[in-house]
Design an enzyme around this catalytic site. Structure first.
Site, PDB file in Angstrom:
ATOM      1  N   GLU A 108       7.502  -8.465 -30.612  1.00  0.00           N
ATOM      2  CA  GLU A 108       6.064  -8.573 -30.384  1.00  0.00           C
ATOM      3  C   GLU A 108       5.625  -7.530 -29.367  1.00  0.00           C
ATOM      4  OE1 GLU A 108       6.041 -13.464 -30.745  1.00  0.00           O
ATOM      5  OE2 GLU A 108       5.816 -12.496 -28.800  1.00  0.00           O
ATOM      6  N   LYS A 110       3.965  -6.367 -26.075  1.00  0.00           N
ATOM      7  CA  LYS A 110       3.752  -7.010 -24.774  1.00  0.00           C
ATOM      8  C   LYS A 110       2.358  -6.617 -24.287  1.00  0.00           C
ATOM      9  CE  LYS A 110       6.045  -7.871 -20.356  1.00  0.00           C
ATOM     10  NZ  LYS A 110       4.886  -7.619 -19.491  1.00  0.00           N
ATOM     11  N   ASP A 112      -0.857  -6.189 -22.190  1.00  0.00           N
ATOM     12  CA  ASP A 112      -1.048  -6.056 -20.740  1.00  0.00           C
ATOM     13  C   ASP A 112      -2.317  -6.811 -20.349  1.00  0.00           C
ATOM     14  OD1 ASP A 112      -0.500  -5.304 -18.201  1.00  0.00           O
ATOM     15  OD2 ASP A 112      -1.118  -3.217 -18.420  1.00  0.00           O
ATOM     16  N   GLU A 165      -1.984 -14.439 -24.308  1.00  0.00           N
ATOM     17  CA  GLU A 165      -2.425 -13.452 -23.326  1.00  0.00           C
ATOM     18  C   GLU A 165      -3.910 -13.169 -23.518  1.00  0.00           C
ATOM     19  OE1 GLU A 165      -0.465 -10.884 -20.301  1.00  0.00           O
ATOM     20  OE2 GLU A 165       0.270 -12.505 -21.595  1.00  0.00           O
ATOM     21  N   TYR A 217       0.866 -16.431 -28.765  1.00  0.00           N
ATOM     22  CA  TYR A 217       2.205 -16.037 -29.202  1.00  0.00           C
ATOM     23  C   TYR A 217       3.294 -17.083 -28.998  1.00  0.00           C
ATOM     24  CZ  TYR A 217       2.365 -14.792 -24.206  1.00  0.00           C
ATOM     25  OH  TYR A 217       2.279 -14.816 -22.837  1.00  0.00           O
ATOM     26  N   LYS A 305      10.517  -2.624 -21.243  1.00  0.00           N
ATOM     27  CA  LYS A 305       9.397  -1.961 -20.579  1.00  0.00           C
ATOM     28  C   LYS A 305       9.413  -0.475 -20.910  1.00  0.00           C
ATOM     29  CE  LYS A 305       6.961  -3.844 -18.187  1.00  0.00           C
ATOM     30  NZ  LYS A 305       6.965  -4.264 -16.774  1.00  0.00           N
ATOM     31  N   CYS A 399       2.088   6.592  16.971  1.00  0.00           N
ATOM     32  CA  CYS A 399       1.383   5.700  16.050  1.00  0.00           C
ATOM     33  C   CYS A 399      -0.045   6.188  15.840  1.00  0.00           C
ATOM     34  CB  CYS A 399       1.378   4.278  16.611  1.00  0.00           C
ATOM     35  SG  CYS A 399       0.418   3.101  15.616  1.00  0.00           S
ATOM     36  N   CYS A 402      -2.436   3.237  17.556  1.00  0.00           N
ATOM     37  CA  CYS A 402      -2.474   2.890  18.984  1.00  0.00           C
ATOM     38  C   CYS A 402      -1.953   3.999  19.886  1.00  0.00           C
ATOM     39  CB  CYS A 402      -1.699   1.600  19.236  1.00  0.00           C
ATOM     40  SG  CYS A 402       0.105   1.788  19.064  1.00  0.00           S
ATOM     41  N   CYS A 417       6.427   1.759  14.918  1.00  0.00           N
ATOM     42  CA  CYS A 417       5.639   1.567  16.137  1.00  0.00           C
ATOM     43  C   CYS A 417       6.140   0.269  16.768  1.00  0.00           C
ATOM     44  CB  CYS A 417       4.155   1.457  15.818  1.00  0.00           C
ATOM     45  SG  CYS A 417       3.147   0.935  17.227  1.00  0.00           S
ATOM     46  N   CYS A 422      -0.264  -3.418  19.095  1.00  0.00           N
ATOM     47  CA  CYS A 422      -0.946  -2.495  18.174  1.00  0.00           C
ATOM     48  C   CYS A 422      -1.858  -3.282  17.246  1.00  0.00           C
ATOM     49  CB  CYS A 422       0.071  -1.706  17.363  1.00  0.00           C
ATOM     50  SG  CYS A 422      -0.652  -0.592  16.132  1.00  0.00           S
TER      51      CYS A 422
END
Length: 662
Positions: A108, A110, A112, A165, A217, A305, A399, A402, A417, A422
């Site tokens: 099937e 997939k 999104d 989905e 599904y 994937k 940093c 800060c 840091c 901070c």
């Protein structure tokens, strides 16, 4: 205008909806459809007592909620394990064929989008819910009803669940972003985000305008309705009126599966909706059941994937961000570019060593990739396209928030840091604490926290729970108001009851992610027990190493950490693990299959099912030889007769309440 005419129009409109939105084969003009809808709405306006939940008029939206209700799924909604290449696919096949050499697969697309569970009672849509954490989701029924490909009623008597989905077609996504651009509103990054944002609107009129769609599904109880294979289950729900994906294919072996994957990889961009992979499932349902599950994923299914998409763009600048632990991360500021379905303007550069080893410079043309189709990263620079104007990377030594000197720790590539005061670190800690995977305080997002911090309302985690002291000041903030404040205070109060693992993760102890927090909480059951655990006991746990123990030891040796926990305990935050209670362990329903029938007096059908799920029961909609208990209310019918025939233990509602001490 008669009831007969009303029913005739409803039947016609439902048929036209099915032909247009499910079959993609319109048989009537838009003008004729609109005329019938107007006639239907006119009749219902004069006879509101004739309006039913499955009327096509109920799809236009209009219901506005104060907030989302939680829904406990009748069966867990598990995610899938991922694979990324042909070798891993064949390893999956080898594991299956060790048990079933003649296995057949269903492939099937997939989609999104956003996973959804649709539950029907006596043929009518009862509710739709998001996956959530797999056990508890959010009730989105008011928005599900606006999706015209989802039937509001089906020809099925009894309880029925189907999963799928919700997604936004590419065309709808482009139209929506064009409208938002013209209105000066922020654009959605991709169709998935747009679909998720639309489904989680409290006002269903907004969702109704977004052009959402859905593919279904899975039927969790497919074998109980006579299906022997997954493909038969798909055909069954298609006959009931649900929209299934036409690209689904049965494959006789893993070679055919790989051919399908290659074919769909080529067609991916031309599809009218976004996909991010291919789902492969064992076709036979009885084999699925015997193969079973791991703790988090089914063993009989896997998701392939697609390889990460790579694009070229220009790196305009390198900026530095700080995390809750004080770690400084360089990030690339890019010319906006579309990659894997969304527009990317920033990407991580990870750390100094990564930038130097790849010789990435400001002004370079660079290759961008989404790792796992999610996190953008800079893969490499294109040195051959340099013109001499590029600037070499220079790591900062103080940093940026800060001004404190940065420190690179031994055996680490990152700089930190170390200033505990901070402001940026404090803000990040509070954001993490309130985030969805931690304490999940709705309404307390990143921008709100930063705003409250700068106004002095929330300067530490403890301050979240005394926000009511600034109630009127917050209400007076433009765009906030009384309702928003009430919802926020309710969400804050609700978070006090979270299970221990949510709090533990929210504390931001280095090395304790969401999964480790759950494992530690499950093992020690209470925060006190964890904080008093010996090093030997901690190291005896799987996946717990010296680094994590050192991190935990640092946390529990700091007076401010213990003061924080004492304060949170004093104001009522739960400090124990709630997923593994004595209630569950002692319940006769734990691990049993239970069905509910008849009219209940003291609990609704939904309430008793949710309660049974918390007791560890597998709640089904029909009686079979696998059923352990049938709980009966008044006017129980065929399910009671079948239970008696099969020798299933039958409990009245009163007996059930006595058993669980309600």
């Amino acid at each position: 205008m008669t009831l007969e005419r009303l029913n005739e129009i409803k039947k016609l409109l439902n048929e036209y909806n099915y032909q247009y939105y499910v079959l993609d084969n319109p048989t009537v003009s838009d003008q004729e459809y609109d005329r019938l809808m107007q006639e239907l709405q006119s009749i219902e306006a004069k006879h509101p007592e004739w309006i039913t939940a499955d009327s096509p008029s109920q799809r236009v939206g209009g219901e506005v909620l104060d907030g989302f209700q939680k829904v406990t799924h009748q069966r867990m909604m598990l995610s899938l394990g991922n694979i990324f290449n042909e070798d891993e696919l064949r390893e999956f096949d080898d594991r299956i064929r060790e048990v079933y050499p003649q296995v057949e697969y269903v492939c099937e697309l997939k989609i999104d989008g956003l996973a959804v569970s649709l539950v029907y009672a006596q043929g009518q849509l009862s509710y739709g819910a998001t996956r959530g954490d797999g056990t508890v989701g959010e009730d989105i029924t008011h928005n599900v009803k606006t999706i015209k490909s989802i039937p509001l009623s089906i020809d099925y008597q009894g309880d029925f669940e189907v999963r799928g989905e919700i997604y936004m077609p590419k065309k709808s996504f482009e139209q929506l972003n064009q409208q938002r651009k013209e209105a000066g509103e922020p654009l959605f990054a991709n169709p998935r985000n747009a679909a998720a944002g639309s489904v989680r609107q409290l006002d269903s009129r907004i969702a109704a305008k977004r052009g959402l769609d859905a593919f279904l599904y899975m039927v969790p109880t497919a074998s109980e309705v006579g299906c022997q294979t997954h493909k038969e289950a798909l055909d069954y729900i298609k006959q009931l009126g649900f929209k299934t994906n036409p690209m689904t294919r049965v494959c006789a072996n893993i070679q055919e599966v790989w051919q399908f994957i290659m074919e769909m990889t080529e067609k991916r961009q031309s599809l009218p909706y976004e996909i991010d992979g291919i789902v492969i499932k064992v076709n036979r349902l009885d084999w699925q059941e015997r193969l079973g599950y791991t703790a988090k994923v089914p063993k009989w299914a896997i998701a392939y994937k697609f390889p990460a998409e790579e694009v070229i763009t220009k790196l305009k600048d390198i900026v530095f961000t700080i995390g809750r632990t004080g770690q400084i991360t360089p990030n690339a500021v890019l010319e906006p570019v579309r990659v894997a379905g969304s527009t990317v303007q920033r990407a991580t550069l990870h750390n100094e060593d990564n930038v130097v080893s790849k010789d990435i410079r400001v002004g370079d043309y660079v290759v961008i990739r989404k790792a796992g189709d999610v996190i953008p990263e800079v893969v490499r620079s294109l040195k051959e396209r340099r013109d001499g104007s590029e600037k070499k990377f220079q790591m900062i030594d103080v940093c940026p928030y800060c001004g404190s000197p940065l420190v690179r720790k031994d055996n680490e590539a990152a700089y930190y840091c170390l200033n505990e005061h901070c402001d940026s670190k404090k803000i990040e800690r509070i954001i993490h604490f309130a985030s969805r995977d931690a304490m999940n305080i709705e309404g307390l997002g990143e921008k709100i926290i930063e705003q409250f911090y700068n106004l002095g309302f929330v300067r530490s985690i403890e301050d979240i729970y005394s926000l009511s002291r600034h109630e009127q000041e917050i209400i007076d903030i433009e765009g906030f108001g009384r309702k928003s404040m009430d919802n926020l205070l309710e969400a804050i109060e609700k978070s006090k009851g979270n299970s221990m693992e949510k709090l533990l993760f929210g504390l931001g102890i280095k090395g304790i992610g969401a999964k480790m927090a759950d494992n530690l909480s499950k093992e020690f059951k209470s925060m006190d027990a964890l904080l008093n655990a010996s090093t030997a006991k901690l190291l005896s746990m799987r996946d717990v190493g010296e680094t994590l123990v050192q991190s935990l030891n640092r946390f529990r040796s700091q007076p401010q950490s213990m003061t924080l926990l004492e304060h949170l305990k004093a104001i009522g935050l739960n400090m124990t693990y709630l997923k593994d209670t004595s209630l569950l362990q002692e319940s006769i329903f734990n691990g049993k299959t239970v069905c509910v029938t008849g009219t209940l007096e003291l609990m609704t059908r939904k309430e008793i099912k949710e309660y049974l799920a918390r007791l560890g029961a597998n709640v089904t909609g029909s009686v079979s030889k696998k059923t352990d208990y049938l709980i009966c209310g008044r006017d129980a019918g065929s399910k009671l007769e079948k239970a008696r025939e099969l020798g299933v233990t039958v409990l009245s509602e009163a007996q059930f309440q006595e058993e669980v001490n309600l």
